[in-house]
Design a protein around this motif. Structure first.
Motif, PDB file in Angstrom:
ATOM      1  N   SER A 278       0.808  -1.217   0.000  1.00  0.00           N
ATOM      2  CA  SER A 278       0.000   0.000   0.000  1.00  0.00           C
ATOM      3  C   SER A 278       0.841   1.267   0.000  1.00  0.00           C
ATOM      4  CB  SER A 278      -0.955   0.001   1.197  1.00  0.00           C
ATOM      5  OG  SER A 278      -0.234   0.032   2.413  1.00  0.00           O
ATOM      6  N   ALA A 279       2.120   1.179   0.374  1.00  0.00           N
ATOM      7  CA  ALA A 279       3.020   2.337   0.262  1.00  0.00           C
ATOM      8  C   ALA A 279       3.304   2.670  -1.199  1.00  0.00           C
ATOM      9  CB  ALA A 279       4.319   2.083   1.013  1.00  0.00           C
TER      10      ALA A 279
ATOM     11  N   ASP B 151      -1.682   4.136   0.203  1.00  0.00           N
ATOM     12  CA  ASP B 151      -1.764   5.002   1.379  1.00  0.00           C
ATOM     13  C   ASP B 151      -1.939   6.462   0.965  1.00  0.00           C
ATOM     14  OD1 ASP B 151      -1.318   2.745   2.921  1.00  0.00           O
ATOM     15  OD2 ASP B 151       0.846   3.084   3.061  1.00  0.00           O
TER      16      ASP B 151
END
Length: 420
Positions: free
Chosen positions: A179-180, A249
């Motif tokens: 998700s980064a 994110d």
């Protein structure tokens, strides 16, 4: 009624909307004369929501929009003034003097609230600043567009597999995986880099920008499209293996993901809007390059035909959100930006390939937009509607939905309708 007469009626309807509703909405509201840049958060009544945020995307897109309007003769000079005002904010407040590049978010006063370097946002900075110099001859735009382009080549270009990494910390170190977003490559960002490099090359004429534009076209057409259907695949790992579509994110839109951050049908979904947007942007890029379309015509036509066959709602009008590559429709809601891109793309396809089906599809979307999607008393478009045309989301603008798709749609469609 012949085709020329029909095109003239569509053009008059768009011109009236552009000049009497849409452009006045933005000229009345968006300029922030206290802190600089643009205010971009408005509710369903067109009132400022007070949200304390200025995003790189919203600021750059508004610079692009005002520059493009000025370049195309709208606004009586005011659009050029607004564009210059927006460039002041980008260069004086959002440019990182220590590590270079543009910050992702500030508050309204200009305090940095997210210092990330996100390639999606940087692509719009290159696009907007190049368009700004083309429109105004102010060379600041070209200078910072070139500087941003050079940073992308230095820090973001993947010299092993090609394409670009997309998610960085302030100092240009790559973010982590998952998700980064550090291990992902997206069609969205790579398509907009192609768009940005097109306008950059148009602005500079430099060979390095031409070569990188050709390389970017190669990357998207050979790596990011479905081999059978020529439809766009949303996400990949660094080595171009298809990746399940996840929510990052740092988000740049409000796509509907599940509770776990993974999209339903995460490994078999394609966006009708992105496919047609890519098709007309590629046609435009080839035009700027003075290159023939023979090599790419089959994939351009296949992407547009896929949307005509599967994405157009012939009962209620408009275009659906997304479906499978083979044709099953997953999401029958109607998003504003996809309607805008379908309108431009269908006219571009008709002018390039002919075929009444493209104009029929255009009519389905044009009527849905004019009769349902525009909030006429206020002037902007509803962001998301049910299939039938009832608003689901009701804001007129926020950090991701601003003016780039709606105003560009009117400008680009009017130009193409003039050619019919």
């Amino acid at each position: 009624m012949n085709m020329s007469e029909q095109a003239e009626l569509w053009k008059k309807e768009l011109y009236t909307h552009l000049t009497e509703e849409l452009l006045p909405f933005w000229l009345k509201r968006c300029r922030d004369d206290v802190h600089g840049g643009f205010i971009t958060h408005f509710d369903e009544h067109g009132d400022d929501t007070g949200e304390d945020e200025k995003s790189l995307i919203a600021q750059a897109r508004t610079v692009y929009t005002m520059s493009s309007l000025h370049r195309n003769g709208y606004g009586g000079g005011r659009c050029g003034e607004f564009a210059s005002h927006g460039v002041d904010y980008l260069l004086e407040t959002m440019w990182d003097r220590d590590h270079e590049g543009f910050f992702w978010l500030t508050d309204r006063r200009g305090t940095i609230t997210d210092d990330s370097k996100i390639v999606y946002g940087l692509s719009f900075a290159v696009y907007a600043l190049s368009e700004y110099t083309l429109a105004t001859q102010d060379d600041r735009g070209r200078e910072y567009a070139e500087r941003t382009f050079d940073l992308l080549q230095k820090y973001a270009a993947d010299t092993m597999y090609g394409g670009y990494f997309e998610m960085f910390h302030r100092d240009w170190t790559l973010r982590g995986p998952g998700s980064a977003g550090g291990d992902r490559k997206t069609l969205d960002a790579h398509m907009h880099l192609m768009e940005a490099f097109t306008t950059l090359y148009e602005c500079t004429g430099q060979d390095v920008h031409r070569r990188k534009l050709l390389q970017q076209i190669d990357i998207v057409t050979k790596r990011m499209l479905h081999k059978k259907f020529s439809t766009g695949i949303p996400q990949f790992f660094a080595d171009w293996k298809v990746a399940p579509q996840i929510k990052f994110d740092t988000v740049w839109g409000w796509d509907r993901f599940g509770d776990e951050g993974t999209k339903a049908q995460a490994e078999d979904n394609t966006s009708y809007g992105h496919n047609v947007e890519f098709a007309w942007l590629l046609l435009h890029a080839l035009d700027v390059l003075h290159a023939g379309t023979e090599e790419h015509a089959p994939i351009i036509q296949a992407a547009v035909d896929h949307a005509v066959e599967h994405g157009i709602d012939r009962e209620y009008g408009g275009v659906y959100v997304e479906g499978s590559h083979s044709g099953e429709v997953y999401d029958r809601e109607k998003e504003f930006w996809q309607q805008a891109e379908l309108m431009i793309g269908m006219l571009a396809a008709y002018l390039k390939f002919g075929g009444a089906d493209y104009l029929t599809a255009y009519e389905h979307v044009h009527r849905f937009v004019m009769d349902r999607m525009i909030n006429h008393p206020v002037g902007e478009w509803w962001p998301l509607m049910t299939r039938e045309g009832t608003p689901i989301w009701k804001h007129m603008s926020h950090s991701w939905k601003v003016n780039y798709h709606t105003l560009r749609c009117c400008v680009e469609c009017i130009k193409r309708l003039d050619q019919i």
